[in-house]
Design an enzyme around this catalytic site. Structure first.
Site, PDB file in Angstrom:
ATOM      1  N   HIS A  43       0.861  -1.191   0.000  1.00  0.00           N
ATOM      2  CA  HIS A  43       0.000   0.000   0.000  1.00  0.00           C
ATOM      3  C   HIS A  43       0.892   1.235   0.000  1.00  0.00           C
ATOM      4  CE1 HIS A  43      -3.943   1.954   1.640  1.00  0.00           C
ATOM      5  NE2 HIS A  43      -3.209   2.839   0.999  1.00  0.00           N
ATOM      6  N   GLU A  70      -2.685  -1.735  -3.084  1.00  0.00           N
ATOM      7  CA  GLU A  70      -3.760  -0.909  -2.528  1.00  0.00           C
ATOM      8  C   GLU A  70      -3.381   0.559  -2.618  1.00  0.00           C
ATOM      9  OE1 GLU A  70      -5.271  -3.893   1.062  1.00  0.00           O
ATOM     10  OE2 GLU A  70      -4.092  -2.106   1.543  1.00  0.00           O
ATOM     11  N   HIS A 190      -8.182  -5.473   7.335  1.00  0.00           N
ATOM     12  CA  HIS A 190      -7.979  -4.447   8.345  1.00  0.00           C
ATOM     13  C   HIS A 190      -8.344  -4.973   9.733  1.00  0.00           C
ATOM     14  CE1 HIS A 190      -6.718  -0.210   8.755  1.00  0.00           C
ATOM     15  NE2 HIS A 190      -7.292  -0.338   9.929  1.00  0.00           N
TER      16      HIS A 190
END
Length: 237
Positions: A43, A70, A190
């Protein structure tokens, strides 16, 4: 089969703290694959405080499983994705200075923008996923954007797990069922951990992929990376 994609951002955070190449992010990515991970997630953020754009370029040709990138689809991010051609791109509505992801897209109000971005990635043959809250309405509008999958933002589930896991999982089951009815693939990520992952998977066994970073890397400090990945895989068997 549900795949485990290991997010290696935290490894890069430790490396960047000293400015050298220890730990070696590329080696960790390869070790994760060797130890049984079915994917690697990165990410990159605009300030490159953990994963850097060059890390993505360096990792891409080494990965034998799936690479998932991401991020917030700024033009620089879009260009990076189109340059490196990962297996999957996950669109996340992060602000430039955001500490960590803390909400999904409003796929209704951002539909025009998301549809345009997804179209660019799909033309390049890249599987797309939109990060959404566990709301069937947001899942339905994501479908209209042309995405292949949605990723459910699971922090609220993790936060409520200890008090009442059945209550905490309920909205996620509804959102997951909505995705399945619409023919969308399903990811989750998450704050999933060894504490809450098995129950999540037992209630939503059709999830395609779980992307886990912070908890897994923390566990690896105590248990070792190889054993940690084995334990996470056991949770989603």
């Amino acid at each position: 089969m549900t795949k485990l994609s290991v997010n290696i951002n935290k490894v890069a955070t430790i490396r960047n703290a000293r400015g050298a190449n220890n730990p070696d992010v590329l080696k960790v990515a390869l070790d994760c694959e060797l130890f049984g991970a079915q994917g690697i997630t990165v990410h990159p953020r605009p300030d490159e405080r953990h994963i850097r754009y060059q890390d993505v370029r360096d990792i891409r040709p080494l990965i034998n499983t799936e690479l998932n990138i991401e991020g917030n689809p700024t033009e620089s991010y879009i260009n990076l994705v189109l340059e490196t051609r990962p297996t999957q791109v996950t669109l996340v509505p992060d602000a430039a200075d955001q500490l960590t992801s803390n909400h999904g897209w409003n796929t209704k109000t951002n539909k025009t923008f998301l549809t345009e971005v997804i179209g660019r990635f799909k033309e390049a043959g890249i599987r797309t996923s939109i990060f959404v809250d566990a709301e069937p309405e947001m899942v339905a509008h994501a479908k209209e954007c042309g995405t292949d999958r949605v990723e459910l933002y699971t922090e609220p589930y993790a936060a409520g797990y200890a008090d009442n896991r059945e209550k905490a999982i309920a909205p996620f089951v509804k959102a997951a069922e909505a995705a399945r009815e619409l023919g969308l693939g399903l990811n989750a990520g998450h704050d999933l951990s060894l504490v809450n992952l098995h129950f999540f998977h037992s209630m939503i066994p059709w999830v395609d992929e779980v992307s886990i970073g912070h908890a897994l890397i923390c566990d690896a400090l105590y248990l070792g990376l190889k054993d940690t990945i084995a334990l996470y895989n056991k949770c989603i068997e």
